[in-house]
Design an enzyme around this catalytic site. Structure first.
Site, PDB file in Angstrom:
ATOM      1  N   GLU A  85       0.834  -1.209   0.000  1.00 60.27           N
ATOM      2  CA  GLU A  85       0.000   0.000   0.000  1.00 60.27           C
ATOM      3  C   GLU A  85       0.863   1.252   0.000  1.00 60.27           C
ATOM      4  O   GLU A  85       1.688   1.449   0.903  1.00 60.27           O
ATOM      5  CB  GLU A  85      -0.917  -0.003   1.233  1.00 60.27           C
ATOM      6  CG  GLU A  85      -1.874   1.178   1.247  1.00 60.27           C
ATOM      7  CD  GLU A  85      -2.860   1.125   2.405  1.00 60.27           C
ATOM      8  OE1 GLU A  85      -3.215   0.023   2.864  1.00 60.27           O
ATOM      9  OE2 GLU A  85      -3.271   2.215   2.856  1.00 60.27           O
ATOM     10  N   LYS A 280      -7.283  -0.946  11.405  1.00 63.79           N
ATOM     11  CA  LYS A 280      -6.681  -1.369  10.138  1.00 63.79           C
ATOM     12  C   LYS A 280      -5.426  -0.525   9.876  1.00 63.79           C
ATOM     13  O   LYS A 280      -4.403  -1.040   9.419  1.00 63.79           O
ATOM     14  CB  LYS A 280      -7.694  -1.209   9.003  1.00 63.79           C
ATOM     15  CG  LYS A 280      -7.252  -1.781   7.679  1.00 63.79           C
ATOM     16  CD  LYS A 280      -6.463  -0.797   6.832  1.00 63.79           C
ATOM     17  CE  LYS A 280      -6.113  -1.400   5.484  1.00 63.79           C
ATOM     18  NZ  LYS A 280      -5.221  -0.547   4.689  1.00 63.79           N
ATOM     19  N   ASP A 296       3.877 -14.988  11.272  1.00 64.06           N
ATOM     20  CA  ASP A 296       2.587 -15.397  10.714  1.00 64.06           C
ATOM     21  C   ASP A 296       1.580 -14.249  10.880  1.00 64.06           C
ATOM     22  O   ASP A 296       1.004 -14.068  11.955  1.00 64.06           O
ATOM     23  CB  ASP A 296       2.144 -16.664  11.468  1.00 64.06           C
ATOM     24  CG  ASP A 296       0.818 -17.208  10.983  1.00 64.06           C
ATOM     25  OD1 ASP A 296       0.075 -16.484  10.307  1.00 64.06           O
ATOM     26  OD2 ASP A 296       0.523 -18.372  11.305  1.00 64.06           O
TER      27      ASP A 296
END
Ligand code: MEV
Length: 439
Positions: A85, A280, A296
């Site tokens: 992004e 987010k 992970d």
């Protein structure tokens, strides 16, 4: 060609590529060529990547960016960030620079406890089960001694085992809830191996007791698995400075700016639609570090969002407040990260990222990663409450729009200079390119 196939995994890599290209693509030659063009020319390195997973047909690139000038607990770091992004790395750099002049980031590991569970069914007398587990608790833990030897030598291992009656959730459902310390390893394989060993031992022990001997009273294992919800594997990152030191941030003076930041965080604490986007933004920074260091990111995402909803309502992971003319902002998140095992020793770029960070231990990596989240959150809110997010975003996005429109090098240079002080939009860029088509 039919779009389904038996025995795909048994095909050679070239046969797989051939089948996919012929079956799913308009131009099979181009499709296969693209896969080949992303292969690493170093055959050993290519093989290393292929062996991470199954049915590998190529590599898939993401950019690795770096964000220097992070002052964390009086030490300087340059953060590796793997993210697609635009503007996330730029935002990290901006926040690092902002806070390096205001005392930097302070961090603290609150706890490092990991969790694993054995889920089972039992239809007999609950009291007898309780007594049985209590009596054999040490024996059950000791059944893993061969697995935990190295971990215990490093100060880790199983720290507790308790029986939970979960029959209010499902008939006959009980669980053994275990906690672990796994040192510098994320510990997923270690935890799962221990759980499976204990489950076997539990069944064996149970079969020796009359109380479990009739079928309906037998103890029936459903599954053994670690939990990615780790509310006691927590780290805190904080920034704080006198309000005046924040400086004026157009259109606000320092006080107004501080208040706007607090209001923005309060909204995210109270209103779930906003909270999700707010968090987010935090995960933009966290994930970039988690991927760069070979951890992970699905486990981290699952655990962090569950933590955000721990009160029963989804809330902001960060908090901000003003106290005696001092502005503070803090992020507290669960991060079960590892710096040994898994991809860390296998993926050369992951190794590079660890070295960039000074080969941190797991606790240090937790702290650096939390800082990446807080920095991202601060940078997002700083933009949101002042100029708005689109100004910075669209500037960074300009390059993507230009690439998508297949602009030439010359057109790109002209566009970057043209849009320096003009609003960027897909329409505006397309119109600009049309105008400069053949120039
Ligand atoms: C975009 O990736 C992240 C933001 O939406 C975060 C936020 O709104 O706080 C800018």
């Amino acid at each position: 060609m039919p779009k389904r196939i038996e025995g795909f995994s048994k095909l050679t890599q070239e046969e797989k590529i051939d089948w996919i290209s012929q079956t799913h693509f308009k131009n099979p030659t181009l499709a296969a060529a693209l896969l080949h063009s992303y292969w690493n020319l170093d055959a050993m390195l290519q093989q290393r990547h292929e062996e991470f997973t199954e049915n590998t047909v190529s590599n898939f690139y993401l950019p690795l960016g770096v964000a220097p000038n992070f002052l964390i607990n009086e030490q300087w770091y340059t953060l590796p960030m793997v993210i697609e992004e635009s503007s996330v790395v730029a935002a990290a750099c901006k926040a690092a620079k902002f806070w390096m002049h205001r005392g930097g980031f302070q961090t603290r590991v609150v706890a490092t406890e990991k969790v694993g569970q054995i889920h089972f069914l039992y239809q007999g007398d609950e009291k007898k089960l309780k007594d049985f587990i209590q009596l054999h608790q040490t024996q059950l833990i000791d059944s893993t001694r061969h697995l935990t030897k190295n971990m215990r030598a490093r100060g880790g291992g199983i720290t507790a085992l308790e029986l939970n009656d979960q029959r209010s959730l499902m008939p006959h459902y009980f669980q053994l809830h275990l906690t672990f310390e796994t040192g510098d390893a994320m510990g997923a394989n270690f935890i799962n191996s221990c759980l499976e060993e204990i489950a076997v031992h539990l069944k064996n022990l149970a079969s020796q007791y009359a109380v479990f001997s009739t079928l309906e009273k037998q103890l029936e294992i459903v599954m053994c698995i670690l939990s990615n919800y780790v509310p006691n594997c927590l780290v805190t990152a904080k920034v704080s400075c006198p309000i005046e030191a924040l400086g004026a941030q157009k259109p606000w003076n320092a006080h107004e700016f501080a208040e706007k930041l607090v209001q923005a965080v309060t909204i995210a604490q109270e209103e779930p639609f906003r909270a999700v986007t707010h968090n987010k933004g935090i995960m933009n920074g966290v994930d970039a570090l988690v991927i760069a260091t070979g951890n992970d990111f699905r486990a981290i995402e699952a655990g962090v969002h569950a933590y955000a909803a721990r009160s029963g309502k989804y809330k902001s992971l960060s908090s901000a407040w003003i106290e005696e003319e001092q502005f503070s902002m803090e992020l507290q998140i669960p991060l079960a990260l590892g710096t040994v095992g898994g991809l860390t020793g296998l993926h050369p770029m992951v190794g590079w990222c660890h070295e960039l960070l000074g080969n941190p231990d797991a606790k240090t990596l937790m702290q650096i990663t939390a800082v990446a989240g807080l920095a991202q959150n601060f940078a997002a809110l700083q933009s949101l409450v002042t100029s708005g997010i689109q100004k910075g975003h669209m500037k960074m996005h300009l390059v993507n729009i230009l690439n998508q429109a297949q602009a030439t090098k010359m057109q790109k240079e002209k566009a970057l200079s043209h849009f320096k002080n003009r609003p960027v939009s897909v329409q505006a860029v397309t119109a600009f390119l049309d105008e400069h088509k053949n120039k």
